[in-house]
Write an enzyme that holds these catalytic residues in place. Sequence first.
Site, PDB file in Angstrom:
ATOM      1  N   ARG A  68       0.852  -1.196   0.000  1.00 25.97           N
ATOM      2  CA  ARG A  68       0.000   0.000   0.000  1.00 25.97           C
ATOM      3  C   ARG A  68       0.884   1.241   0.000  1.00 25.97           C
ATOM      4  NH1 ARG A  68      -5.284  -0.720   2.643  1.00 25.97           N
ATOM      5  NH2 ARG A  68      -4.834   1.197   3.755  1.00 25.97           N
ATOM      6  N   ASP A  80       2.294   5.037  -0.193  1.00 24.37           N
ATOM      7  CA  ASP A  80       1.837   6.343   0.312  1.00 24.37           C
ATOM      8  C   ASP A  80       1.638   7.348  -0.826  1.00 24.37           C
ATOM      9  OD1 ASP A  80       2.172   5.357   2.850  1.00 24.37           O
ATOM     10  OD2 ASP A  80       4.076   6.404   3.214  1.00 24.37           O
ATOM     11  N   ARG A 118      11.040   5.391   3.928  1.00 21.73           N
ATOM     12  CA  ARG A 118      11.383   6.814   3.873  1.00 21.73           C
ATOM     13  C   ARG A 118      12.102   7.267   5.138  1.00 21.73           C
ATOM     14  NH1 ARG A 118       5.776   9.191   2.946  1.00 21.73           N
ATOM     15  NH2 ARG A 118       6.925  11.140   3.290  1.00 21.73           N
TER      16      ARG A 118
END
Lengths: 264, 264
Positions: free
Chosen positions: B50, B52, B198
Amino acid sequence: MRLRIECAYDGTDFHGWATQPGLRTVQDVLNHALMTVLRRESVATVCAGRTDAGVHARGQVVHVDVDRDQVPPHLLRRLNGVLPADVRVRDVGEAPPGFDARFSALWRRYAYRIADDPALVDPLTRHHVLVWSRPLDIDAMNEASALLVGHHDFASFCRRREGATTIRTLLDLSWSRSPAGLAEATVRADAFCHSMVRALVGCLLAVGDGRESPEWAGRILHAGRRDPSVTVAHPHGLTLEEVAYPADAEMASRATTTRARRDG
Amino acid sequence: MRLRIECAYDGTDFHGWATQPGLRTVQDVLNHALMTVLRRESVATVCAGRTDAGVHARGQVVHVDVDRDQVPPHLLRRLNGVLPADVRVRDVGEAPPGFDARFSALWRRYAYRIADDPALVDPLTRHHVLVWSRPLDIDAMNEASALLVGHHDFASFCRRREGATTIRTLLDLSWSRSPAGLAEATVRADAFCHSMVRALVGCLLAVGDGRESPEWAGRILHAGRRDPSVTVAHPHGLTLEEVAYPADAEMASRATTTRARRDG
């Protein structure tokens, strides 16, 4: 002093390199950035390859004459600070004596990139890779390309302009599969006439997907005039990758020779 | 029957994968295309990763259950005909028995791409490559990355969610220079928690540009909770490149094992 600027741009939202009234062009955007950073009211930029609307560049070379005392420190960073994100200056510095971005150039190299299978289509590269719905035969395209390389009158692949020669030396025209699997053309010549790379690619696409034989490309070349069955490939697959110059000592003499030939 | 769909997207204009009321998401756009082509009023898609908002994918894998007699011929071409240009289906076909896009996956591989020199900045890749104004020391980043690889509690790099474990197996975290000269991270794990890649990249950027030592990354990991000095790197440099699945015969058992572990 003369500045040599190396720049890159995404041609998607530009009407090509050259200034046109009322249209967004790379030259206008770069001129505006130079005027801002150098605090001048006008600048006269000259580029190595006047790219058409939608065509991209990674290695465009530009020269511009400026007063030495106008050039601020950190010029590269300042220019990129003013330029929009779709134009970047990659290098800038004083040009060698006699340098002319256009006339000193030895050759220009373009790439044309094509995804010819749904598994190769990448949305991240959709603005600079052409999608082709039929698989391309790289060997057939190379066979046809070999017939076009060399010193020829490329009138069949050029938009004719009054008084301008269409004789060019095509130094390289070859196809290969990129690491990602794309069909990529490398096209290198001393110079190109208007829309020549896209017309060459358009002709070779007809060979690559089996509509025409490789020999057909040779027949088109020798016909010596534009054939309506040759389509001009879409601009967005085309990128000016590199412009080559001679060693500094030969810069001025190269410019003189080229200028004499173009004028003659 | 269950369809296995491999798709790619440019995340720039999406609010991530998952459906959100009033926002443009990849899942909504794909669901809409499936409903149109399959003539259904709803579909329930499940993806492997999924992503971002702003994150891209080249190898996203999705499953969806459909009635066999609803599937028209040329499904791949039809889906791409309905989808916008920033989402492409690269492959679609019947899934092997027991296949679950999420729970059958063995690992997910992401890439994070950075241009750390003005000469590397390419306007054509600006939507999926981060520009970093200081040069990055790849060796130092690899030294730090080696301290993070393995089976750990990644709470320091995860947005905490009630009741969810932050223990993951980081199979690979390594940096290299791409052919174009970019700094590229390869990040591979059995699964990732929210914003983990990230946050890892944000930590390693501080090491790469010399603000922190490689050992600092190890200290952050062992602290076991989010450190405000670790910034989460921009999403646009991140691309989901590949999701790996076991051989068809082990698909169902893999899904059962994963589901049990996640629930436990």
